[in-house]
Design an enzyme around this catalytic site. Structure first.
Site, PDB file in Angstrom:
ATOM      1  N   SER A  15       0.691  -1.126   0.074  1.00 10.91           N
ATOM      2  CA  SER A  15      -0.083  -0.123  -0.041  1.00 10.91           C
ATOM      3  C   SER A  15       0.911   1.312   0.006  1.00 10.91           C
ATOM      4  O   SER A  15       0.266   2.364  -0.114  1.00 10.91           O
ATOM      5  CB  SER A  15      -1.019  -0.043   1.295  1.00 10.91           C
ATOM      6  N   LYS A  51      -6.600   3.503   8.626  1.00 17.36           N
ATOM      7  CA  LYS A  51      -5.755   4.401   8.080  1.00 17.36           C
ATOM      8  C   LYS A  51      -6.176   5.936   8.142  1.00 17.36           C
ATOM      9  O   LYS A  51      -5.727   6.644   8.380  1.00 17.36           O
ATOM     10  CB  LYS A  51      -5.418   4.209   6.769  1.00 17.36           C
TER      11      LYS A  51
END
Length: 784
Positions: free
Chosen positions: A681, A724
């Site tokens: 990511s 996140k």
């Protein structure tokens, strides 16, 4: 009227003489001189006063000398009789070597009705004490006393008063005050004596009962031996216990077979011990015991909401489970013990978000018993399935023991830290849990020790984990995953105000009227003193602040009520541990802010890119560029860096990069270097950092990003979007770029997080770069 005159004084160290007392006093040289001086004086009196270590005595007793002689040990002594209290004045001249002082007699105050009533009350207390000691002669003497002052002064003979208390009586001239003191002291001692006597009686009676039972058992054993009968704890007793126990048919048959083996085995056989232990274990299990589930859906939701803030997914799942069971019960369908009627959920999330405590709330909402099974560090398969009975010290597994501890067949069993189960040469506990947690199999779970089918289908299993990836896929397939990603800043303020603060006030012995913490202070703690998804560190900081508040109150530095506001936090907690650092870290080109997920929840990740001349010794070639990677990167993350560099080099003209800017060694570093990192990511973040370094344009300080990147610049979806975004909000970011295919995940993100962030779903990494970098006129010139 009080008289004043001079007498020699006799100090006694370990004795307090009150008026009316006749006591022997050992004579040393100084005391002998005092007695001689008194006998030679006109009055023949002396003053007896206690010798004090801390001060000079103010009162004593005028006494006459009854007799002078020797004690049984041969020591010289004098018998003195106290007559009247006297106040000690200054020193006075006198004959002999004795110390003479001037004294003033203390007359008793007039006797009032209150004094008579207090004297009668004290006499009853003294008689009660003497009756407990069976001192009948002294009782007669006390009964004949009518003078309140003389009655009070008889306390000089009592053993339950200390010398300090007797000195206080000597210095108290008022009879009424003396009687009040004596009533308080004697009443307390009488109550203490009654308690001690009761304890002694209970101990004596218990010992007599044990001795009696021991004697009767010995006699019973002798009678049974003469009659040729077995001991009461033999096989016949086990047969009766099995036949009268409420056991399922298959369990009863197996238990009776073991009883038959016990009857045929000799007492010297080691098998008898194994059989007895096995039978005791089987008989102690609650085979036919179940608690009745609560069907109050609204009440269950209220309990869950009162114990935990947020966590709506878990609460909804529990309420759904209750609703289905209630409907099945209304229609007469089987709700207990049926195949597949159990539920298995795994609560996954970072530490401190309330996973373990939620299990207790679920049990309370259902009206079931609660048992916690800690699996962290378990590496032996026998811990789950039990040991074979042939092993020395064999025991059933933790699941069977949990059922026994709960006392019912349908408890709530919390399998704590299921992601930390290990495996070694002793087997794989995670594999043993497959049968326990599979609703299609656990109605016939077989423990190695019991070797009997145990129905676990009605047990509500809850599991907790920090990292879902550490749970074996086969085991995870048996469970329903409920993710708890952490709390927003607003959630933490509400939790602290409604749950943490009252609990810590109680532990610090404070009330809400003594110490208050404002919402602004709680919000400042959540924003700048902690950066965690849970509230564990938050609670520790609140405890620290309340302890300091309690200390200030006790020491007089603060006055009640104490209010802790945002401006007071520095005094209570010190300086903030966290401050927004994105602006500082991205102040130079080549640094971009990414987002990552760890076992502790979401966090920001700064990726730094720099270019140095020459080639890197341990780098990897990429045409005219060598790539050097540091920061304990995993294989997947290393590949992401290579892909990012290849994309930037192949699209340099489109991105406005001078081709020479990527020559030499490109160094990619991901702090902190001591923490291992892996995952795809960070791809878009690496591309952005590379372009920033190559163009000399800084990355916007308020921007964060996440997403996997391909060689042609496509942004692929990733996991952990909610965690996140929570981390981005905690760290003060304003804009976050995510893959467009992750847009549906925004439905799980709290509304206050989405309001605080501008979340932009993106398809092409070039668009992210264009929006993330500062305009050309605000940045430096391209690094040629």
């Amino acid at each position: 009227m009080s008289q004043t005159y001079s007498v020699p004084v006799l100090f006694v160290p370990d004795l307090v003489v009150l008026p009316g007392m006749v006591v022997p006093v050992p004579l040393d040289d100084a005391a002998q001189a005092t007695v001689d001086a008194a006998r030679a004086s006109e009055s023949g009196k002396l003053l007896v006063a206690p010798r004090l270590d801390d001060r000079y005595p103010t009162h004593g007793v005028i006494a006459s000398i009854v007799q002078v002689g020797r004690m049984p040990g041969g020591q010289q002594a004098a018998v003195v009789k106290g007559e009247k209290r006297a106040q000690i004045g200054t020193g006075a001249p006198g004959h002999g070597t004795a110390l003479w002082v001037e004294i003033t007699e203390v007359d008793d105050a007039p006797i009032t009705d209150e004094t008579k009533a207090l004297a009668a009350e004290y006499k009853q207390l003294v008689l009660a004490m003497l009756q407990r000691r069976e001192a009948w002669q002294i009782i007669d003497a006390v009964n004949k006393m009518t003078d309140p002052s003389a009655l009070a002064d008889t306390s000089g003979y009592t053993a339950w008063l200390t010398d300090v208390q007797k000195r206080e009586l000597l210095e108290t001239a008022d009879v009424t005050a003396r009687l009040r003191l004596l009533i308080d002291w004697t009443g307390e001692h009488l109550a203490e004596t009654e308690v001690n006597d009761k304890i002694a009686d209970d101990v004596r009676n218990g010992m007599e009962k044990q001795q009696k039972e021991f004697l009767l058992r010995q006699q019973l054993a002798a009678i049974r031996k003469e009659l040729g009968e077995d001991e009461p704890d033999g096989a016949d007793d086990y047969r009766g216990r099995v036949e009268t126990a409420d056991l399922p048919d298959n369990v009863r048959e197996a238990a009776l077979r073991e009883v038959g083996k016990l009857e045929r085995a000799s007492d010297q056989s080691p098998e008898t011990g194994w059989i007895r232990t096995w039978l005791d274990t089987v008989l102690d299990l609650p085979w036919q015991v179940s608690t009745t589930d609560s069907t109050d859906i609204a009440g269950a939701r209220q309990i869950l909401d009162a114990d935990h803030h947020g966590l709506d997914d878990v609460k909804d799942r529990i309420v759904e489970y209750l609703a289905v069971r209630a409907r099945r019960a209304d229609r007469g369908l089987q709700v207990v013990g049926g195949r597949g009627s159990g539920a298995v959920m795994v609560l996954a999330g970072p530490p401190g978000v309330g996973k373990t405590s939620l299990g207790e709330s679920v049990a309370r909402a259902l009206g079931r018993k609660f048992v916690r099974v800690a699996l962290g560090g378990v590496r032996d398969e026998a811990e789950i399935r039990g040991h074979r009975r042939t092993y020395v010290g064999a025991l059933p597994g933790r699941i069977v023991r949990a059922i026994g501890e709960a006392g019912s067949m349908n408890p709530v069993v919390l399998l704590d830290e299921i992601d930390k189960v290990g495996s070694d040469y002793r087997g794989d506990p995670a594999a043993a849990l497959l049968e326990v947690l599979d609703p299609a199999q656990n109605h016939t779970f077989r423990d190695h020790y019991l070797d009997l089918d145990l129905d676990l289908s009605d047990v509500l299993f809850l599991a907790t984990a920090n990292v879902v990836e550490n749970i074996p896929s086969a085991l995870l397939d048996r469970m329903e995953l409920v993710t708890i990603d952490g709390y927003t800043e607003d959630d933490k303020v509400v939790i602290a105000r409604d749950h943490l603060l009252p609990r810590q006030r109680e532990r610090a012995a404070l009330t809400d009227t003594e110490v208050a913490v404002t919402d602004d202070a709680l919000r400042e703690v959540a924003a700048n003193y902690t950066r965690e998804p849970g509230v564990r560190q938050f609670e520790r900081l609140l405890a620290k602040a309340l302890r300091k508040a309690a200390t200030n109150i006790e020491s007089g530095k603060a006055q009640i009520p104490v209010t802790i506001d945002e401006s007071d936090l520095k005094d209570y907690l010190g300086r903030p541990r966290f401050t927004p650092e994105s602006e500082e870290r991205t102040a130079v080109p080549g640094v971009a802010t990414g987002l990552a997920v760890t076992g502790m929840g979401g966090d920001v990740l700064f990726i730094e890119v720099g270019r140095v001349g020459g080639t890197g010794a341990d780098g990897e070639s990429a045409g005219g560029t060598r790539l050097q990677l540091t920061g304990q990167l995993g294989d997947v993350m290393k590949e992401s860096a290579q892909i990012a560099l290849s994309y930037v080099r192949s699209h340099a003209s489109e991105l406005g990069i001078d081709p020479h800017a990527l020559e030499g060694t490109v160094h990619v570093h991901v702090p902190a270097g001591a923490v291992p990192k892996d995952g795809p990511s960070a791809g878009v973040t690496m591309v952005t950092a590379l372009v920033s370094m190559a163009t000399g344009r800084k990355v916007r300080a308020d921007v964060g990003m996440t997403g996997e990147v391909t060689l042609n610049g496509r942004v692929l979806p990733i996991g952990g979007v909610k965690q996140k975004l929570l981390a981005a909000q905690r760290n003060g970011l304003k804009t976050v770029f995510i893959p467009q295919r992750n847009e549906p995940d925004l439905d799980d993100v709290p509304a206050e997080v989405l309001d605080a962030l501008e979340v932009k779903p993106m398809v092409d990494v070039a668009e992210i770069v264009a929006q993330a970098l500062e305009p050309v006129q605000n940045g430096a010139s391209a690094a040629a």
